[in-house]
Design a protein around this motif. Sequence first.
Motif, mmCIF file in Angstrom:
data_model
loop_
_atom_site.group_PDB
_atom_site.id
_atom_site.type_symbol
_atom_site.label_atom_id
_atom_site.label_comp_id
_atom_site.label_asym_id
_atom_site.label_seq_id
_atom_site.Cartn_x
_atom_site.Cartn_y
_atom_site.Cartn_z
ATOM 1 N N TYR A 160 -20.601 48.717 52.711
ATOM 2 C CA TYR A 160 -19.981 47.796 53.656
ATOM 3 C C TYR A 160 -18.929 46.972 52.930
ATOM 4 N N LEU A 161 -17.727 46.988 53.494
ATOM 5 C CA LEU A 161 -16.562 46.364 52.875
ATOM 6 C C LEU A 161 -16.219 45.108 53.651
ATOM 7 N N LYS A 162 -16.233 43.966 52.979
ATOM 8 C CA LYS A 162 -15.883 42.693 53.597
ATOM 9 C C LYS A 162 -14.488 42.287 53.170
ATOM 10 N N ALA A 163 -13.606 42.104 54.154
ATOM 11 C CA ALA A 163 -12.214 41.744 53.871
ATOM 12 C C ALA A 163 -11.727 40.747 54.898
ATOM 13 N N ASN A 164 -10.683 39.996 54.523
ATOM 14 C CA ASN A 164 -10.121 39.011 55.448
ATOM 15 C C ASN A 164 -9.404 39.680 56.615
ATOM 16 N N GLY A 165 -8.866 40.844 56.392
ATOM 17 C CA GLY A 165 -8.190 41.587 57.443
ATOM 18 C C GLY A 165 -8.632 43.035 57.429
ATOM 19 N N VAL A 166 -7.998 43.840 58.254
ATOM 20 C CA VAL A 166 -8.376 45.250 58.339
ATOM 21 C C VAL A 166 -7.219 46.166 57.987
ATOM 22 N N THR A 167 -6.070 45.600 57.590
ATOM 23 C CA THR A 167 -4.900 46.416 57.273
ATOM 24 C C THR A 167 -4.397 46.076 55.880
ATOM 25 N N ASN A 168 -3.555 46.948 55.342
ATOM 26 C CA ASN A 168 -2.944 46.779 54.017
ATOM 27 C C ASN A 168 -3.999 46.624 52.926
ATOM 28 N N ILE A 169 -5.022 47.474 52.981
ATOM 29 C CA ILE A 169 -6.099 47.463 51.992
ATOM 30 C C ILE A 169 -6.065 48.774 51.227
ATOM 31 N N CYS A 170 -6.045 48.688 49.894
ATOM 32 C CA CYS A 170 -6.095 49.868 49.033
ATOM 33 C C CYS A 170 -7.518 50.030 48.505
ATOM 34 N N VAL A 171 -8.010 51.259 48.533
ATOM 35 C CA VAL A 171 -9.402 51.552 48.194
ATOM 36 C C VAL A 171 -9.435 52.469 46.976
ATOM 37 N N LEU A 172 -10.390 52.191 46.085
ATOM 38 C CA LEU A 172 -10.613 52.997 44.889
ATOM 39 C C LEU A 172 -12.026 53.565 44.929
ATOM 40 N N LEU A 173 -12.139 54.883 44.877
ATOM 41 C CA LEU A 173 -13.416 55.578 44.718
ATOM 42 C C LEU A 173 -13.423 56.176 43.318
ATOM 43 N N GLU A 174 -14.368 55.723 42.465
ATOM 44 C CA GLU A 174 -14.292 56.066 41.053
ATOM 45 C C GLU A 174 -15.664 56.431 40.501
ATOM 46 N N SER A 175 -15.654 57.389 39.587
ATOM 47 C CA SER A 175 -16.808 57.736 38.769
ATOM 48 C C SER A 175 -16.350 57.760 37.314
ATOM 49 N N GLU A 176 -17.249 58.083 36.410
ATOM 50 C CA GLU A 176 -16.858 58.158 35.005
ATOM 51 C C GLU A 176 -15.874 59.291 34.748
ATOM 52 N N ALA A 177 -15.923 60.325 35.583
ATOM 53 C CA ALA A 177 -15.093 61.503 35.344
ATOM 54 C C ALA A 177 -13.763 61.478 36.085
ATOM 55 N N GLY A 178 -13.629 60.720 37.163
ATOM 56 C CA GLY A 178 -12.402 60.765 37.940
ATOM 57 C C GLY A 178 -12.304 59.622 38.924
ATOM 58 N N LEU A 179 -11.160 59.567 39.630
ATOM 59 C CA LEU A 179 -10.939 58.518 40.623
ATOM 60 C C LEU A 179 -10.079 59.071 41.754
ATOM 61 N N SER A 180 -10.168 58.401 42.893
ATOM 62 C CA SER A 180 -9.349 58.713 44.059
ATOM 63 C C SER A 180 -8.920 57.401 44.690
ATOM 64 N N THR A 181 -7.636 57.243 44.942
ATOM 65 C CA THR A 181 -7.103 56.014 45.529
ATOM 66 C C THR A 181 -6.366 56.352 46.822
ATOM 67 N N PHE A 182 -6.456 55.470 47.794
ATOM 68 C CA PHE A 182 -5.801 55.688 49.075
ATOM 69 C C PHE A 182 -5.704 54.366 49.826
ATOM 70 N N LYS A 183 -4.820 54.328 50.802
ATOM 71 C CA LYS A 183 -4.692 53.164 51.671
ATOM 72 C C LYS A 183 -5.644 53.329 52.843
ATOM 73 N N LEU A 184 -6.419 52.295 53.087
ATOM 74 C CA LEU A 184 -7.463 52.364 54.111
ATOM 75 C C LEU A 184 -6.839 52.443 55.504
ATOM 76 N N SER A 185 -7.372 53.343 56.326
ATOM 77 C CA SER A 185 -6.971 53.476 57.731
ATOM 78 C C SER A 185 -8.146 53.040 58.593
ATOM 79 N N PRO A 186 -8.128 51.811 59.120
ATOM 80 C CA PRO A 186 -9.270 51.310 59.889
ATOM 81 C C PRO A 186 -9.497 52.137 61.156
#
Length: 396
Positions: A185-211
């Motif tokens: 569950y992600l708590k943010a002040n807004g629902v737009t213009n949020i960048c998300v990082l999904l990361e493990s020790e071996a790799g990462l994936s970054t993207f702009k959140l689409s609510p």
Amino acid sequence: MTSPAQRVASLACAAVIMLVHCNAERLPPPAGLSYRWVDAFTVTVSWPEPRGLPAGDVRYKYRLEDPESPVERTPLRHFSVNLLTGDAGSGSWTYLVWTVGENVEESIKVNTTIESPKPRAQVKDVQCFINLDNETKAKEMNCSWVPGDRALDLSFRTCGYTRKSIVGLKMCERPYGDALRSGCYLKANGVTNICVLLESEAGLSTFKLSPMIDPPELSIGEEGGDLKLSWTLPPILKHHPRIFSVCYRKCGHAEVCQDYTTRGEPAFMPYDESCRYELRSRVTTGPSIPLIFSQFGPAVFYGTDQPAGKTLPVVAVVLPLILSVCIFLSCYCFRRHSSILCPVIPDPSVIFKEMMMNGNKDLEPTMGSLYTPVPEPVESCKVDSVAGGAVVPLTS
């Protein structure tokens, strides 16, 4: 008079002089480009001052190698950008940088390739649903994804490359997961213009959140011979233009999709009363505001498949009339040809009784005359008397 060899030499010298002159007026390109990752989203590209820069206003331009990407300008010898693996589809980006000035030909373009700090993580189907309260602001978002072969941690911040946005990285709360999906569950002040990082020790994936929101409830009615479509929307979309995509089937035909842009008023579509409609819809915010969207909701059915309204009375009148005429003609033909269709068959007991009482005298052949044999010829015999009273036998 000049010879051909002298003429060729003169032209070659002129070309060399022009080339040297052009190179002298062309700006020197940036050299020694390098980059540094500030965090998982932001990279800074820099270079030393090119040698031989003329006096005056000198700036630099840069863009991605893709010709359709926008060109940016900076007076400094560095620039910062957000680079997301979800946008590029990979962990590698190539930038072009060149020098520009006034009344001077710009330099050649030099490139630098930026590699992600880690290999791209394997993750699929990231969904972040907005959980709404009674107000128009979101309390939190429920984000879930299909992980690869490793567990991933989710963190996020406001997109951008300023100092304020870079230091604002937060962790997702209340993680959960099962055999199919993981989430938190992600708590943010807004629902737009949020960048998300999904990361493990071996790799990462970054993207702009689409609510995302739950599919709006579709209501169907009739008005003026058309179908009247209306939706129940959350307050967060109440004051923004939205685009409803409606896909429908009727009378077993192929599915047809159509978009309707509204600000809350219902939408109308042509209606065929003889068909049963199967409709499903989704909503997306308009192009002038940040993207919020839903998936397609469950199908809603309206009407029944039946003959058209004008054809039904005609069938109800004509069909009984045709049936009555057929029955009348059948009775007439049967009565007229009843002797053929149903001949009178005598009672066998009556025939037997008459035969016993009258014999065969009253019976007459019905199959023609009886056979009469042809008489054969008969030869007459003559007897002669013999003297002495002897009898002489006849010989044949």
